[in-house]
Each structure stands twice: as structure tokens, then as C-alpha cells.
Enzyme design. Structure first.
Site, PDB file in Angstrom:
ATOM      1  CE  LYS A   1      -3.721   2.081   2.796  1.00 54.06           C
ATOM      2  NZ  LYS A   1      -4.545   1.901   4.012  1.00 54.06           N
TER       3      LYS A   1
ATOM      4  CB  SER B   1      -7.482   3.998   3.076  1.00 55.49           C
ATOM      5  OG  SER B   1      -6.773   3.312   4.089  1.00 55.49           O
TER       6      SER B   1
ATOM      7  CB  SER C   1      -8.273   1.364   6.028  1.00 57.96           C
ATOM      8  OG  SER C   1      -8.843   2.648   6.014  1.00 57.96           O
TER       9      SER C   1
END
Length: 493
Positions: free
Chosen positions: A85, A160, A184
Site C-alpha cells: 500500500k 483506504s 481500511s
């Protein structure tokens, strides 16, 4: 050494790839080339992988193969290519957190979780997309644009860690690392039909994540770092690699997570919290969880749909939102906080991004919310003396259509024809996160539109192996990960 078709490699997990590389059935170069090829061919309409370093990846893969040939000591992810990420700093590789201000940032040090992946032998090929500052339940930003859900490009993969989940679903990476403060990891896992594990708070170091600004040493309250994958085996492998004290604490601290309470359904004590007036869920989500509960009961588990800890969801979510606001307040300028304070003083509802509602609270208000959190944790502890796990929703619905309207607080989601606040997407994750509990997100079927339905299996604090073990049981009963478009939808109710 045999050559395996690239698309076949895409369906192998991280543990299986590591095993085959270690035993010279595959080479790291072969696997890395196949992964890069698949990203190039398939990622265009999805836009999950936003930075790739081909030269470095191939050099590291070549070195990994040389280490195998030289009979060197190999880590549990030796030679396995994967993505990370884009909120986690990667030395020598661009890290933006989706922010235009950081569009060209190339850190000189790895985040702790990235360093652990590299120490385990992983080859970090690239970075996956996220919302700006990892601050939304959708994934889009001005630097890299919008990431689409591989099950339906008109919908979000969640956020996210949306790029992480989408990349896993399509087979662009065998393992990912996400972060989770309000869902997330769990929301994208649910929306994309993959698995994710939100560890107990503090089990995995979050140092080196952006936000805060690069170089920040503070690790935000509630926020955790955890693995995302297509199987429980890889979640457990990822947690094994990532978990442990950071270098400040390693002088004295050791992490010894207890064994799972149960490894099969027989004797398992399961509470089911499938819906709540404080955050109503769709029939598709509720019915999927109830089908899982029935399957567990049929396999020998004790199941109770009425058992609850001694507090209301509304109270827990209110506490979560107050502490979340405090954890995120550092990202706002003083003038923005003052504007929120003026709105609240005038009796209005603050508008803005995630966590805006209470960013102007005084420290004494935070202390009160923290005490309520501790009371919640005690009640959870009492509850888990009688129950092993709780089955609960992750989000009220399956993946929602893209909605980039501003402010975020003005957006709405639709739950079985009824408009609800957009922030409801964080309520079920927050119920768990505020108490620092571990939760494993698993796919449990498809709705009538053919979209994945996810569920979280919540366990006692620091007993992460228990929800992971139950996730394996659930997968055996109702099926685990399936690639996008691979199965007909199940009835919604």
C-alpha cells in the site's frame, strides 16, 4: 526447474510460491516476470498498482535465486514478489499516500512493516493505490486517479486499502499489507471478496506510515497494520512476518500470541451480531452472516444470535468517533480546527473529511472518551469469557458506486432503499477497532448483483489466532476466495 504459465502463477499464494522457490520448482525471476506481465496486461481498467520498479524488482529476484542456489538461509517469503500500500514508506521507491504534495517523494528508509517483509525475503515490486492520506472508504486521489472494483468497474473497491484488495482479487500480487483505523483493511476486503486481518492494536508496528508526515514517530490511536491475502494460510504467514515489537521495545519485549481456542466447529462458542438499529445492514449482508452461523451450528458449534457485550452499539460507535477524530486531528490546520469549533458552538454539524465531527474537542473530552473505551474493553473481556468469537458485518452493503462528492460528510449510501450516512461504512469496523480487538475479514458469498459479501470474525484482545482459525473453518463450510466473475450470485434472502 519447470516453467508455469503466468496466469497459473497468479493464483498461487505467497506461502506456496515461497515453498516452490525454496525447492527450486520455480525461480523468483520467473514469478516476478509473470507478476509484472500480469500487471501490465490487466491493471489498466482497475488502476490498482500505481508505482512499479521493474529494474529493482528483477535485481532483487536475481539475488534471491542466487541465494537459493548458494544454500543460504532463507526467510519465509524468500523470493516472493508482492506489492505494498502506498501509505507505507519504501526506501528508494516513490511513496505518495495519494497526496500531490508528496507526488515525487522517494523515502530513504522503509516503514517497519516493509522492512519486515524484506527481512523475510520478499521482493517489493510496486505500490498500490489509496485515497489521499488514507482517509476515505473509497480509493481515488489527484496523483493516480480512481481505482475500480474488479467485480464491477462502476463501483469502489473500498478504502483506504482499496488498491491492495483490488490487486489481490485480480491476481496482481499474492500478499498485501494494509492499514486500518476505521475499516481500511476490512472494508476493501469485503468489497473485493478477499481476506484481511486487523490485528490487535500494537501487535504490528505502524511506524513509517504516511500520514503523519514522513519521519513521524507517533503511531496513531486505534490504527493498525495487517496482512491481506486470498487465503487464511497467507494471512497467518503475513501476520507471522509482520508481528513483533519495534526496535524501541525489542530490547525487552517479546510477542507470544496464544494458540487458537478452537480449530474446528465442534465446541466453538459463536455469538452473532448480524444487525443493529444503530447501523442497519442490508438483507444480503444479514442473511449471508446468518447462513454462516447456521453452517457453523450444523457443524457442531454453539451459536447464539442474541448474545451481546454489556453495552449498546450506539454508545461504542460514539466513543469510536470521538477517539477517531482525535487520532486524525493532527492532519488539520489550526484554522480548520477553529472553524469546526465555531460550527459546533453555533449548534451546527461540522462538514469535511473522515473524523471531522470531534476534532475540536478539548483534552478533557478525549480523556472521558478514553475512559469509556476502557470500560468497553472490560465488557468485551467479560463477554469473551463465555464466547470465542463474534460474527458481525463489516459494512451495511456490498460495494457502493463511486461517489466523489464533497464534503465527504454530505455523501449517502443506500441500504435496501433507505438513505444512510456515508460514515456508516465505518461503524461496524469502529465497534471492534475502538476496543483494540482482532478481526478477520472473510468473503461469505455473493449478493443478487453478483457482488461479494464480507463478514468480520471478531476475537478477544491479543488472541488473533482464534478469529484466523475460525476463518479457516468458515472457508471450509461456505467457500473462501473466488476470482471476480467466477461464480453465479447467491440469493440475497
Amino acid at each position: 526447474m519447470s516453467t508455469v504459465p503466468a496466469d497459473e502463477l497468479a493464483h498461487l499464494g505467497a506461502g506456496e510460491l515461497a515453498h516452490r522457490i525454496r525447492h527450486r520448482e520455480l525461480s523468483s525471476r520467473e514469478v516476478t516476470l509473470a507478476m509484472l506481465d500480469r500487471i501490465g496486461r490487466l491493471d489498466g481498467p482497475i488502476n490498482a498498482v500505481v508505482t512499479v520498479d521493474v529494474e529493482r524488482a528483477m535485481a532483487e529476484a536475481t539475488a534471491a535465486d542466487a541465494a537459493v542456489a548458494g544454500h543460504a538461509e532463507l526467510g519465509p517469503l524468500h523470493g516472493v514478489p508482492l506489492t505494498v500500500k502506498d501509505s507505507f514508506q519504501t526506501a528508494g521507491m516513490r511513496t505518495t499516500s495519494g497526496a500531490p504534495q508528496l507526488a515525487e517523494l522517494v523515502p530513504d528508509a522503509d516503514a517497519d512493516c516493509v522492512a519486515r517483509l524484506r527481512a523475510a525475503g520478499a521482493v517489493v515490486v510496486g505500490k498500490t493505490n489509496l485515497p489521499i492520506w488514507a482517509g476515505d472508504a473509497q480509493t481515488y486521489n489527484e496523483v493516480f486517479g480512481t481505482t475500480n472494483n474488479p467485480w464491477d468497474l462502476r463501483r469502489t473497491p473500498g478504502g483506504s486499502s482499496g488498491g491492495s484488495a483490488a490487486a489481490l482479487a485480480v491476481g496482481l500480487t499474492p500478499l498485501e499489507v494494509g492499514s486500518d483505523i476505521g475499516g481500511s483493511i476490512r472494508i476493501p476486503a469485503s468489497y473485493c471478496g478477499v481476506l484481511g486481518h486487523k490485528p490487535s492494536y500494537g501487535v504490528v508496528s505502524g511506524r513509517g506510515q504516511i500520514p503523519g508526515p514522513p519521519g513521524t514517530l507517533t503511531q496513531a490511536d486505534i490504527a493498525v497494520v495487517g496482512p491481506m491475502a486470498r487465503s487464511v494460510d497467507d494471512l497467518e504467514l503475513g501476520l507471522h512476518v509482520l508481528a513483533g515489537p519495534d526496535d524501541w521495545q525489542a530490547t525487552a519485549w517479546r510477542l507470544e500470541l496464544p494458540l487458537a481456542r478452537r480449530r474446528d466447529a465442534k465446541g466453538l462458542r459463536v455469538a452473532v451480531w448480524a444487525d443493529d438499529p444503530a447501523c442497519p445492514v442490508s438483507a444480503a449482508v444479514r442473511d449471508a452472516i446468518e447462513r454462516v452461523a447456521a453452517a457453523l451450528e450444523g457443524a457442531g458449534a454453539t451459536v447464539d444470535t442474541e448474545a451481546r457485550p454489556a453495552f449498546t452499539m450506539a454508545k461504542a460507535v460514539d466513543t469510536f468517533e470521538r477517539l477517531l477524530s482525535a487520532a486524525l486531528a493532527g492532519g488539520l490546520a489550526p484554522a480548520e480546527v477553529e472553524a469546526v469549533a465555531a460550527t459546533v458552538a453555533a449548534g451546527g454539524e461540522p462538514e469535511g473529511g473522515l473524523g471531522v465531527a470531534h476534532v475540536a474537542q478539548r483534552h478533557r473530552a478525549w480523556l472521558s472518551a478514553n475512559e469509556r473505551r476502557l470500560q468497553l474493553r472490560r465488557r468485551w473481556r467479560e463477554f469473551f469469557a463465555e464466547w470465542d468469537v463474534v460474527l458481525a458485518p463489516i459494512t451495511p452493503t456490498t460495494a457502493i458506486p463511486h461517489d466523489h462528492g464533497e464534503p465527504l460528510t454530505a455523501r449517502r449510501i443506500v441500504v435496501d432503499g433507505v438513505e444512510r450516512p456515508y460514515i456508516d461504512q465505518t461503524s461496524w469496523p469502529g465497534l471492534v477497532g475502538v476496543a483494540y480487538l482482532p478481526a478477520t475479514a472473510v468473503p461469505v458469498g455473493l449478493d443478487h448483483q453478483g457482488l461479494p459479501v464480507g463478514m468480520q470474525i471478531v476475537g478477544p484482545y491479543l488472541e488473533d489466532r482464534t478469529p484466523l482459525a475460525v476463518a479457516r473453518v468458515v472457508g471450509g463450510l461456505v467457500g473462501g476466495f473466488r476470482p471476480p466473475g467466477s461464480a453465479p450470485p447467491q440469493p440475497a434472502g
